[in-house]
Design a protein around this motif. Structure first.
Motif, PDB file in Angstrom:
ATOM      1  N   ILE A  76      -8.585   0.312   7.501  1.00 54.48           N
ATOM      2  CA  ILE A  76      -7.790  -0.284   6.426  1.00 54.48           C
ATOM      3  C   ILE A  76      -7.875  -1.811   6.440  1.00 54.48           C
ATOM      4  O   ILE A  76      -7.658  -2.461   5.420  1.00 54.48           O
ATOM      5  N   GLY A  89       0.816  -1.213   0.000  1.00 58.56           N
ATOM      6  CA  GLY A  89       0.000   0.000   0.000  1.00 58.56           C
ATOM      7  C   GLY A  89       0.842   1.251   0.000  1.00 58.56           C
ATOM      8  O   GLY A  89       2.045   1.211   0.274  1.00 58.56           O
ATOM      9  N   LYS A 139      -7.573   9.926  -6.147  1.00 57.09           N
ATOM     10  CA  LYS A 139      -7.415   8.501  -5.829  1.00 57.09           C
ATOM     11  C   LYS A 139      -7.709   7.625  -7.045  1.00 57.09           C
ATOM     12  O   LYS A 139      -7.044   6.611  -7.263  1.00 57.09           O
ATOM     13  N   VAL A 184       0.630   5.902  -1.129  1.00 56.93           N
ATOM     14  CA  VAL A 184      -0.077   7.020  -1.761  1.00 56.93           C
ATOM     15  C   VAL A 184       0.085   6.958  -3.282  1.00 56.93           C
ATOM     16  O   VAL A 184      -0.868   7.098  -4.034  1.00 56.93           O
ATOM     17  N   ALA A 241      -3.947   4.984  -1.140  1.00 58.45           N
ATOM     18  CA  ALA A 241      -4.632   5.735  -0.089  1.00 58.45           C
ATOM     19  C   ALA A 241      -5.692   6.655  -0.678  1.00 58.45           C
ATOM     20  O   ALA A 241      -5.556   7.155  -1.798  1.00 58.45           O
ATOM     21  N   THR A 242      -6.754   6.883   0.085  1.00 57.24           N
ATOM     22  CA  THR A 242      -7.762   7.864  -0.330  1.00 57.24           C
ATOM     23  C   THR A 242      -7.122   9.253  -0.305  1.00 57.24           C
ATOM     24  O   THR A 242      -6.046   9.443   0.264  1.00 57.24           O
ATOM     25  N   THR A 302      -6.675  10.446   3.318  1.00 58.36           N
ATOM     26  CA  THR A 302      -5.572   9.737   3.980  1.00 58.36           C
ATOM     27  C   THR A 302      -4.232  10.225   3.449  1.00 58.36           C
ATOM     28  O   THR A 302      -3.280  10.416   4.203  1.00 58.36           O
ATOM     29  N   ALA A 303      -4.158  10.446   2.122  1.00 62.50           N
ATOM     30  CA  ALA A 303      -2.927  10.952   1.498  1.00 62.50           C
ATOM     31  C   ALA A 303      -2.558  12.312   2.074  1.00 62.50           C
ATOM     32  O   ALA A 303      -1.380  12.585   2.364  1.00 62.50           O
ATOM     33  N   GLU A 318     -11.024   4.695   4.358  1.00 66.22           N
ATOM     34  CA  GLU A 318     -10.544   5.638   5.366  1.00 66.22           C
ATOM     35  C   GLU A 318     -10.837   5.176   6.789  1.00 66.22           C
ATOM     36  O   GLU A 318     -10.031   5.341   7.677  1.00 66.22           O
ATOM     37  N   GLY A 335      -8.099   2.303  -0.971  1.00 66.84           N
ATOM     38  CA  GLY A 335      -8.273   1.936   0.431  1.00 66.84           C
ATOM     39  C   GLY A 335      -9.517   2.553   1.057  1.00 66.84           C
ATOM     40  O   GLY A 335     -10.222   3.356   0.431  1.00 66.84           O
TER      41      GLY A 335
END
Length: 204
Positions: free
Chosen positions: A140, A70, A116, A72, A99-100, A103-104, A137, A135
């Motif tokens: 995970i 996983g 995303k 970014v 990552a969403t 999240t990023a 939020e 992913g």
């Protein structure tokens, strides 16, 4: 295991996640419907594929070594390519989670350059990646539980996540190993590239 059999097992596994036809993906790879049918017959006989021809048995699933990675992946750079190739070498199937956007932003302390969906498309186009997912939020481990990998690969810059991943896997009763991957170019990062690119633009 022969390439065709491994491809069928892989596509059946992936179709269980995406809902897409495994037959369509296999024919795109150049296998004929007749050959696919013959090979699935044999896989059913060997108890790797269920009688309904659309899902793996537990034995079939355990015969595939699935690796989950996983990140970014905002700007794909050589460090990403090396790390994902190293992750793929650990198993048969590589699934990558991007990552969403929220999240990023939390992870990188900046708004990602790409959405995303764009980042998913970029990663999905890489030859070593079998499937790229976006992913979640809130948790995970919902994605981890969906994929059920045998190995979770962490990049050189994800040191802090190791205990978090191990503890999370225990909570969902998943027996997955955590593999630490090293990058030969640790100075490569999307943030550094973006910063240098911005400075070069201003310097023109």
């Amino acid at each position: 295991m022969e390439l065709i059999k491994k491809s069928i097992l892989t596509e059946l596994y992936l179709s269980g996640i995406t809902g897409k036809s495994h037959i369509d993906n296999l024919t795109k790879k150049g296998f004929t419907q007749k050959l696919i049918d013959l090979e699935i017959d044999e896989l059913i006989k060997n108890k790797l594929v269920k009688e309904d021809r659309s899902a793996l048995t537990e034995l079939g699933r355990s015969s595939l070594r699935v690796v989950l990675a996983g990140g970014v992946f905002d700007i794909i750079h050589p460090g990403h390519i090396y790390t994902l190739n190293a992750a793929k070498s650990l198993g048969d199937v590589l699934i990558v989670v991007v990552a969403t956007d929220n999240t990023a932003l939390k992870m990188k302390k900046r708004q990602p350059l790409h959405s995303k969906e764009q980042r998913q498309e970029l990663v999905d186009s890489l030859v070593m990646v079998d499937l790229c997912l976006i992913g979640q939020e809130d948790d995970i481990f919902k994605t981890v539980n969906l994929v059920k990998p045998q190995i979770i690969a962490l990049g050189y810059d994800q040191v802090h996540q190791e205990k978090f991943i191990i503890d999370g896997c225990k909570k969902i009763q998943l027996d997955a190993k955590v593999a630490r991957l090293q990058s030969p170019i640790p100075e490569s990062s999307s943030s550094k590239i973006q910063k240098e690119y911005g400075e070069s633009i201003h310097g023109i």
